[in-house]
Design a protein around this motif. Sequence first.
Motif, mmCIF file in Angstrom:
data_model
loop_
_atom_site.group_PDB
_atom_site.id
_atom_site.type_symbol
_atom_site.label_atom_id
_atom_site.label_comp_id
_atom_site.label_asym_id
_atom_site.label_seq_id
_atom_site.Cartn_x
_atom_site.Cartn_y
_atom_site.Cartn_z
ATOM 1 N N GLU A 1 0.831 -1.206 0.000
ATOM 2 C CA GLU A 1 0.000 0.000 0.000
ATOM 3 C C GLU A 1 0.865 1.255 0.000
ATOM 4 O OE1 GLU A 1 -3.832 -1.960 2.314
ATOM 5 O OE2 GLU A 1 -2.336 -0.822 3.431
ATOM 6 N N ILE A 2 1.963 1.230 0.745
ATOM 7 C CA ILE A 2 2.888 2.368 0.720
ATOM 8 C C ILE A 2 3.464 2.534 -0.678
ATOM 9 C CG2 ILE A 2 5.142 3.183 1.536
ATOM 10 C CD1 ILE A 2 4.453 2.034 4.279
ATOM 11 N N ALA A 3 3.829 1.420 -1.310
ATOM 12 C CA ALA A 3 4.396 1.479 -2.661
ATOM 13 C C ALA A 3 3.405 2.112 -3.633
ATOM 14 C CB ALA A 3 4.781 0.072 -3.122
ATOM 15 N N ARG A 4 2.134 1.694 -3.565
ATOM 16 C CA ARG A 4 1.132 2.237 -4.480
ATOM 17 C C ARG A 4 0.875 3.715 -4.198
ATOM 18 N NH1 ARG A 4 -0.944 -2.956 -3.615
ATOM 19 N NH2 ARG A 4 -2.305 -2.287 -1.921
ATOM 20 N N ALA A 5 0.829 4.092 -2.928
ATOM 21 C CA ALA A 5 0.562 5.488 -2.581
ATOM 22 C C ALA A 5 1.702 6.399 -3.014
ATOM 23 C CB ALA A 5 0.337 5.617 -1.077
ATOM 24 N N ALA A 6 2.933 5.923 -2.864
ATOM 25 C CA ALA A 6 4.102 6.750 -3.188
ATOM 26 C C ALA A 6 4.521 6.628 -4.643
ATOM 27 C CB ALA A 6 5.271 6.360 -2.279
ATOM 28 N N GLY A 7 3.974 5.641 -5.341
ATOM 29 C CA GLY A 7 4.340 5.445 -6.730
ATOM 30 C C GLY A 7 5.747 4.897 -6.906
ATOM 31 N N VAL A 8 6.164 4.016 -6.000
ATOM 32 C CA VAL A 8 7.494 3.414 -6.064
ATOM 33 C C VAL A 8 7.351 1.896 -6.054
ATOM 34 C CG1 VAL A 8 8.575 5.386 -4.913
ATOM 35 C CG2 VAL A 8 7.782 3.433 -3.541
ATOM 36 N N SER A 9 8.451 1.206 -6.267
ATOM 37 C CA SER A 9 8.414 -0.247 -6.237
ATOM 38 C C SER A 9 8.262 -0.745 -4.808
ATOM 39 C CB SER A 9 9.700 -0.822 -6.838
ATOM 40 O OG SER A 9 10.813 -0.515 -6.004
ATOM 41 N N ALA A 10 7.860 -2.013 -4.663
ATOM 42 C CA ALA A 10 7.708 -2.599 -3.331
ATOM 43 C C ALA A 10 9.038 -2.621 -2.584
ATOM 44 C CB ALA A 10 7.137 -4.011 -3.446
ATOM 45 N N SER A 11 10.133 -2.903 -3.304
ATOM 46 C CA SER A 11 11.443 -2.925 -2.637
ATOM 47 C C SER A 11 11.839 -1.531 -2.149
ATOM 48 C CB SER A 11 12.508 -3.479 -3.585
ATOM 49 O OG SER A 11 12.598 -2.699 -4.766
ATOM 50 N N SER A 12 11.535 -0.500 -2.939
ATOM 51 C CA SER A 12 11.824 0.873 -2.496
ATOM 52 C C SER A 12 10.970 1.247 -1.300
ATOM 53 C CB SER A 12 11.578 1.862 -3.643
ATOM 54 O OG SER A 12 12.507 1.678 -4.679
ATOM 55 N N ALA A 13 9.692 0.860 -1.344
ATOM 56 C CA ALA A 13 8.810 1.149 -0.212
ATOM 57 C C ALA A 13 9.321 0.473 1.052
ATOM 58 C CB ALA A 13 7.388 0.686 -0.526
ATOM 59 N N SER A 14 9.808 -0.752 0.926
ATOM 60 C CA SER A 14 10.354 -1.461 2.077
ATOM 61 C C SER A 14 11.563 -0.738 2.647
ATOM 62 C CB SER A 14 10.729 -2.889 1.669
ATOM 63 O OG SER A 14 11.242 -3.596 2.774
ATOM 64 N N ARG A 15 12.432 -0.227 1.763
ATOM 65 C CA ARG A 15 13.611 0.516 2.243
ATOM 66 C C ARG A 15 13.198 1.803 2.947
ATOM 67 N NH1 ARG A 15 15.685 -1.205 -2.782
ATOM 68 N NH2 ARG A 15 15.224 0.823 -3.736
ATOM 69 N N HIS A 16 12.233 2.530 2.388
ATOM 70 C CA HIS A 16 11.771 3.766 3.033
ATOM 71 C C HIS A 16 11.157 3.464 4.396
ATOM 72 C CE1 HIS A 16 12.716 6.256 -0.332
ATOM 73 N NE2 HIS A 16 11.827 5.699 -1.152
ATOM 74 N N ALA A 17 10.367 2.380 4.476
ATOM 75 C CA ALA A 17 9.777 2.004 5.755
ATOM 76 C C ALA A 17 10.856 1.640 6.770
ATOM 77 C CB ALA A 17 8.812 0.830 5.564
ATOM 78 N N THR A 18 11.918 0.990 6.310
ATOM 79 C CA THR A 18 13.016 0.620 7.214
ATOM 80 C C THR A 18 13.695 1.863 7.778
ATOM 81 O OG1 THR A 18 13.413 -1.459 6.054
ATOM 82 C CG2 THR A 18 15.232 -0.584 7.362
ATOM 83 N N VAL A 19 13.919 2.864 6.922
ATOM 84 C CA VAL A 19 14.542 4.117 7.392
ATOM 85 C C VAL A 19 13.657 4.785 8.443
ATOM 86 C CG1 VAL A 19 15.206 6.452 6.697
ATOM 87 C CG2 VAL A 19 15.868 4.493 5.286
ATOM 88 N N LEU A 20 12.348 4.843 8.173
ATOM 89 C CA LEU A 20 11.427 5.470 9.128
ATOM 90 C C LEU A 20 11.345 4.662 10.418
ATOM 91 C CD1 LEU A 20 8.570 6.475 6.647
ATOM 92 C CD2 LEU A 20 10.180 8.026 7.779
ATOM 93 N N ARG A 21 11.399 3.340 10.290
ATOM 94 C CA ARG A 21 11.383 2.500 11.492
ATOM 95 C C ARG A 21 12.666 2.696 12.308
ATOM 96 N NH1 ARG A 21 10.563 -1.916 9.136
ATOM 97 N NH2 ARG A 21 12.663 -2.785 9.148
ATOM 98 N N ASP A 22 13.807 2.744 11.640
ATOM 99 C CA ASP A 22 15.071 2.955 12.344
ATOM 100 C C ASP A 22 15.117 4.315 13.031
ATOM 101 O OD1 ASP A 22 15.877 0.476 11.520
ATOM 102 O OD2 ASP A 22 17.152 1.193 9.878
ATOM 103 N N ALA A 23 14.366 5.284 12.480
ATOM 104 C CA ALA A 23 14.308 6.615 13.095
ATOM 105 C C ALA A 23 13.292 6.670 14.226
ATOM 106 C CB ALA A 23 13.947 7.655 12.034
ATOM 107 N N GLY A 24 12.586 5.561 14.469
ATOM 108 C CA GLY A 24 11.624 5.523 15.562
ATOM 109 C C GLY A 24 10.266 6.096 15.219
ATOM 110 N N LEU A 25 9.976 6.265 13.897
ATOM 111 C CA LEU A 25 8.712 6.872 13.490
ATOM 112 C C LEU A 25 7.649 5.836 13.106
ATOM 113 C CD1 LEU A 25 10.082 9.819 11.309
ATOM 114 C CD2 LEU A 25 9.518 9.803 13.749
ATOM 115 N N LEU A 26 8.092 4.646 12.736
ATOM 116 C CA LEU A 26 7.168 3.567 12.377
ATOM 117 C C LEU A 26 7.453 2.339 13.219
ATOM 118 C CD1 LEU A 26 6.989 3.372 8.446
ATOM 119 C CD2 LEU A 26 5.460 4.569 9.997
ATOM 120 N N THR A 27 6.422 1.523 13.389
ATOM 121 C CA THR A 27 6.599 0.191 13.949
ATOM 122 C C THR A 27 6.022 -0.800 12.957
ATOM 123 O OG1 THR A 27 6.187 -1.241 15.865
ATOM 124 C CG2 THR A 27 4.411 0.241 15.219
#
Length: 344
Positions: free
Chosen positions: A279-305
């Motif tokens: 869903e993040i990939a579709r909303a942002a218009g990026v690939s699933a692998s890119s969405a996963s990397r962005h989510a990992t960065v946000l999770r590492d920053a303490g913004l996502l779980t």
Amino acid sequence: MLRIHFDDADLARTRLAPAPDPLFEVAASMHRLQSGRGRWAYAGWYRAARRELREQGLERALRGVLLPMYPRAAYYPDFLTPATGVEGLEAGLEALLATPAERVAEEVGMLDRLIGAPGWAGRLAEQDVRQEFVGVLRAYCGAVVVPHQERIQARIEAERAVRGRGLLHGGVEGMLAGLGAMFRWCPPVLEVAYPRQTRDRDLYLNGRGLTLVPSYFNWGEPVAFADPGLPPVLWYSLLHEPAGRPLREEDPERSLVHLLGRARAVALRVAAGGATTGEIARAAGVSASSASRHATVLRDAGLLTTARMGPAVLHTLTPAGASVLRAARSAAGEAAEGGRVELS
């Protein structure tokens, strides 16, 4: 308005369902097919559902058998969405089949008096006719609900995460107080917005507690059984956001683009309601692998779980992530206020 009356025992026995109620989702999805209300939130599902119904040869059964029994109105028979439906599709269908013939006849009669029932509906009191009806229900569910189970469950999990925060901070009363605009907690009564064409009614729980069931396909007012003697269940709508829409200049979260980048700003916004990587990939218009990397960065920053649910991964905001999103929206609101000129 529906007024639900609690006592201490009811508060102790109130719970939030862990999964969607398949039979209620079946009923609510039929209402989405009958109405344009909220169509934007279900546009993709609506197109897929119409296609599957056509390809599987279910359109005639939908028009002639199902829709007449599930009118988009103030009433349809309670036995069609049994309380045990929260335990899964098969449990719900078994309960539907086990409904006493006298009750089926009574509720079909009420449907006929209030809305109008098809001529064959009275025969649902007969077990063989009900078996055929259940077969049609199962086929419909398999065509238009089951293919979307991952998304539905992800939204339910996100809702449970949000309600869990209310429970941790304020107990059951805190959870009830945060249910949204359709509810108002006035201890010991939960006031619930109800269809305008129905009269105000009171539901006394009398120690039975209440099962709250978030629904993906319900749109608008919450739904309770018409018969107060049945186990107290309240189905209510999830909030749907147009996640696929890009951030616009006037969006309050736009300032996050400069801080996080566009894809991560979109990810943070859609995760506010709970979102899978897809869903993040579709909303942002990026690939699933890119969405996963962005989510990992946000999770590492303490913004996502992140939590895994079978094959899916659900991302929700941490308190810090929610604070960042609120701050961006607040700043945008203050900027808008500062730019206004009032004429006296």
